[in-house]
Motif scaffolding. Structure first.
Motif, PDB file in Angstrom:
ATOM      1  N   UNK A 140       0.785  -1.204  -0.066  1.00  8.35           N
ATOM      2  CA  UNK A 140      -0.056   0.032  -0.064  1.00  8.35           C
ATOM      3  C   UNK A 140       0.979   1.193   0.015  1.00  8.35           C
ATOM      4  N   UNK A 141       0.170   2.591  -0.607  1.00  8.32           N
ATOM      5  CA  UNK A 141      -1.193   2.724  -0.690  1.00  8.32           C
ATOM      6  C   UNK A 141      -1.445   2.284  -2.246  1.00  8.32           C
ATOM      7  N   UNK A 142      -2.754   1.869  -2.330  1.00  7.87           N
ATOM      8  CA  UNK A 142      -3.333   1.658  -3.724  1.00  7.87           C
ATOM      9  C   UNK A 142      -3.524   2.930  -4.539  1.00  7.87           C
ATOM     10  N   UNK A 143      -2.498   3.617  -4.651  1.00  5.66           N
ATOM     11  CA  UNK A 143      -2.308   4.875  -5.355  1.00  5.66           C
ATOM     12  C   UNK A 143      -0.845   5.131  -5.650  1.00  5.66           C
ATOM     13  N   UNK A 144      -0.739   6.170  -6.621  1.00  8.21           N
ATOM     14  CA  UNK A 144       0.738   6.584  -6.742  1.00  8.21           C
ATOM     15  C   UNK A 144       0.904   7.897  -5.629  1.00  8.21           C
ATOM     16  N   UNK A 145       1.882   7.923  -5.020  1.00 12.39           N
ATOM     17  CA  UNK A 145       2.326   8.705  -3.757  1.00 12.39           C
ATOM     18  C   UNK A 145       3.582   9.573  -4.348  1.00 12.39           C
ATOM     19  N   UNK A 146       3.619  10.802  -4.497  1.00 12.48           N
ATOM     20  CA  UNK A 146       4.978  11.319  -4.963  1.00 12.48           C
ATOM     21  C   UNK A 146       5.784  11.672  -3.861  1.00 12.48           C
ATOM     22  N   UNK A 147       5.238  11.357  -2.402  1.00 16.13           N
ATOM     23  CA  UNK A 147       6.521  11.269  -1.522  1.00 16.13           C
ATOM     24  C   UNK A 147       7.382  10.193  -1.420  1.00 16.13           C
ATOM     25  N   UNK A 148       6.545   9.169  -1.981  1.00 14.26           N
ATOM     26  CA  UNK A 148       7.512   7.742  -1.907  1.00 14.26           C
ATOM     27  C   UNK A 148       7.610   7.182  -3.047  1.00 14.26           C
ATOM     28  N   UNK A 149       6.946   7.278  -4.009  1.00 14.53           N
ATOM     29  CA  UNK A 149       6.651   6.492  -5.337  1.00 14.53           C
ATOM     30  C   UNK A 149       7.839   7.023  -6.356  1.00 14.53           C
ATOM     31  N   UNK A 150       8.476   6.090  -7.148  1.00 14.09           N
ATOM     32  CA  UNK A 150       9.328   6.541  -8.146  1.00 14.09           C
ATOM     33  C   UNK A 150       8.956   5.955  -9.432  1.00 14.09           C
ATOM     34  N   UNK A 151       8.968   6.462 -10.472  1.00 17.01           N
ATOM     35  CA  UNK A 151       8.449   5.986 -11.902  1.00 17.01           C
ATOM     36  C   UNK A 151       9.447   5.986 -13.089  1.00 17.01           C
ATOM     37  N   UNK A 152       9.706   4.927 -13.589  1.00 21.21           N
ATOM     38  CA  UNK A 152      10.125   5.176 -15.015  1.00 21.21           C
ATOM     39  C   UNK A 152       9.298   4.663 -15.875  1.00 21.21           C
ATOM     40  N   UNK A 153       9.384   5.275 -17.215  1.00 19.30           N
ATOM     41  CA  UNK A 153       8.536   5.075 -18.381  1.00 19.30           C
ATOM     42  C   UNK A 153       9.139   4.704 -19.870  1.00 19.30           C
ATOM     43  N   UNK A 154       8.752   3.749 -20.431  1.00 19.03           N
ATOM     44  CA  UNK A 154       9.475   3.698 -21.582  1.00 19.03           C
ATOM     45  C   UNK A 154       8.631   2.560 -22.525  1.00 19.03           C
ATOM     46  N   UNK A 155       8.360   3.176 -23.730  1.00 19.51           N
ATOM     47  CA  UNK A 155       7.589   2.491 -24.846  1.00 19.51           C
ATOM     48  C   UNK A 155       6.995   3.132 -25.623  1.00 19.51           C
ATOM     49  N   UNK A 156       5.549   2.950 -25.935  1.00 19.36           N
ATOM     50  CA  UNK A 156       4.782   3.789 -26.710  1.00 19.36           C
ATOM     51  C   UNK A 156       4.583   5.439 -26.492  1.00 19.36           C
ATOM     52  N   UNK A 157       4.529   6.308 -27.299  1.00 19.83           N
ATOM     53  CA  UNK A 157       4.604   7.594 -27.168  1.00 19.83           C
ATOM     54  C   UNK A 157       3.470   7.864 -26.409  1.00 19.83           C
ATOM     55  N   UNK A 158       2.095   7.208 -26.744  1.00 14.39           N
ATOM     56  CA  UNK A 158       0.755   7.363 -26.042  1.00 14.39           C
ATOM     57  C   UNK A 158       0.940   7.031 -24.678  1.00 14.39           C
ATOM     58  N   UNK A 159       1.398   5.984 -24.200  1.00 11.76           N
ATOM     59  CA  UNK A 159       1.722   5.546 -22.755  1.00 11.76           C
ATOM     60  C   UNK A 159       2.313   6.666 -22.119  1.00 11.76           C
ATOM     61  N   UNK A 160       3.676   6.975 -22.536  1.00 15.93           N
ATOM     62  CA  UNK A 160       4.345   8.012 -22.044  1.00 15.93           C
ATOM     63  C   UNK A 160       3.725   9.156 -21.797  1.00 15.93           C
ATOM     64  N   UNK A 161       3.227   9.721 -22.852  1.00 12.07           N
ATOM     65  CA  UNK A 161       2.371  11.119 -22.760  1.00 12.07           C
ATOM     66  C   UNK A 161       1.282  11.056 -21.680  1.00 12.07           C
ATOM     67  N   UNK A 162       0.257   9.983 -21.771  1.00 12.86           N
ATOM     68  CA  UNK A 162      -0.658   9.958 -21.173  1.00 12.86           C
ATOM     69  C   UNK A 162      -0.107  10.014 -19.438  1.00 12.86           C
ATOM     70  N   UNK A 163       0.676   9.142 -19.134  1.00  8.27           N
ATOM     71  CA  UNK A 163       1.149   8.812 -17.863  1.00  8.27           C
ATOM     72  C   UNK A 163       2.007   9.932 -17.218  1.00  8.27           C
ATOM     73  N   UNK A 164       2.646  10.675 -18.111  1.00  5.59           N
ATOM     74  CA  UNK A 164       3.329  11.558 -17.568  1.00  5.59           C
ATOM     75  C   UNK A 164       2.503  12.762 -17.386  1.00  5.59           C
TER      76      UNK A 164
END
Length: 271
Positions: A220-244
């Motif tokens: 947990x938590x069942x959501x993204x938390x900017x204090x503790x979560x870190x992310x790397x995105x790689x792949x399709x332009x659509x996924x990267x754009x929407x997620x970013x």
């Protein structure tokens, strides 16, 4: 000169390119393959970086940027590639065999590295297609498990056969000489397929919305938390754009080698 009968023979090194030997080739399906090549003793990189590789063109080397799928300590270099029938490079690259020559750039670089992220607890590696490659490198590096309590690999593809490295990932890198125990305790693998029946279906954005991304072993938590979560995105332009865009709205900031942040993308691939 290149031998007309063998377009991958007789390559010449230069100041920016070394010439390496293909060691192995693995065809996952009709449009996806991976291969390994020799690694120069002087070649150093951080897990998650990319490098230029290629073959000889008509007048000059034909090169493309490829993420390195092997970890920084590996004795050989591994890459994952699609097969494009009329692609200038991949139409030829897919035909390589062990023993063939291939160009390797001398200077790896990239932002899909731990150095570009602030310290955190959970690391989410979100990928589509061959965007999985840098994450295969990262999860086989012991250092990443010292930086994060949990590492979650999400791989979205169209067909089940597109799930490259599925067996290794489902086993949580069982038998890996360096990260076997750490991966079993800290690694989670979430594959999803968008165009065929599978236990998890839908794009990454859907998995975020319905909570699948935070189910099972994911702490947990069942959501993204900017204090503790870190992310790397790689792949399709659509996924990267929407997620970013979603991460920006949640208060995350994009990181770089010069200024680490809460998430990173590979700018060299997305423009």
């Amino acid at each position: 000169m290149t031998d007309a009968a063998n377009p991958v023979a007789g390559l010449e090194p230069s100041a920016s390119l070394s010439v390496e030997k293909v060691l192995s080739v693995r065809h996952w399906n009709e449009h996806l393959f991976s291969f390994t090549i020799t690694r120069p003793a002087s070649f150093r990189f951080r897990s998650g970086e990319f490098v230029m590789i290629g073959l000889q063109g008509e007048k000059k080397p034909l090169l493309r940027a490829y993420s390195i799928a092997s970890p920084a300590y590996a004795e050989e270099l591994e890459f994952l590639s699609i097969k494009v029938p009329d692609g200038p490079l991949t139409s030829r690259l897919q035909k390589i065999q062990p023993g063939d020559d291939i160009y390797l750039g001398r200077k790896p670089t990239g932002t899909l590295v731990a150095d570009a992220l602030l310290p955190g607890r959970r690391l989410f590696l979100l990928s589509t297609g061959t965007g999985l490659a840098p994450f295969i490198s990262i999860i086989r590096d012991p250092d990443i498990y010292d930086c994060f309590e949990q590492v979650v690999v999400v791989h979205s593809v169209r067909r089940v056969s597109d799930l490259a490295y599925r067996e290794e990932l489902e086993s949580l890198l069982d038998g890996d000489p360096l990260v076997d125990e750490q991966a079993k305790a800290q690694l989670t693998y979430i594959p999803t397929v968008t165009r065929e029946p599978f236990r998890t279906t839908g794009r990454i954005e859907k998995l975020m919305e319905d909570g699948t991304l935070f189910a099972g072993r994911v702490a947990e938590p069942h959501r993204f938390d900017p204090e503790h979560d870190r992310l790397m995105l790689c792949g399709s332009m659509a996924m990267i754009k929407e997620t970013a865009e979603m991460l920006d709205k949640l208060g995350f900031t994009e990181g770089s080698n010069a200024k680490p942040g809460e998430y990173v993308i590979e700018r060299a691939f997305v423009g």
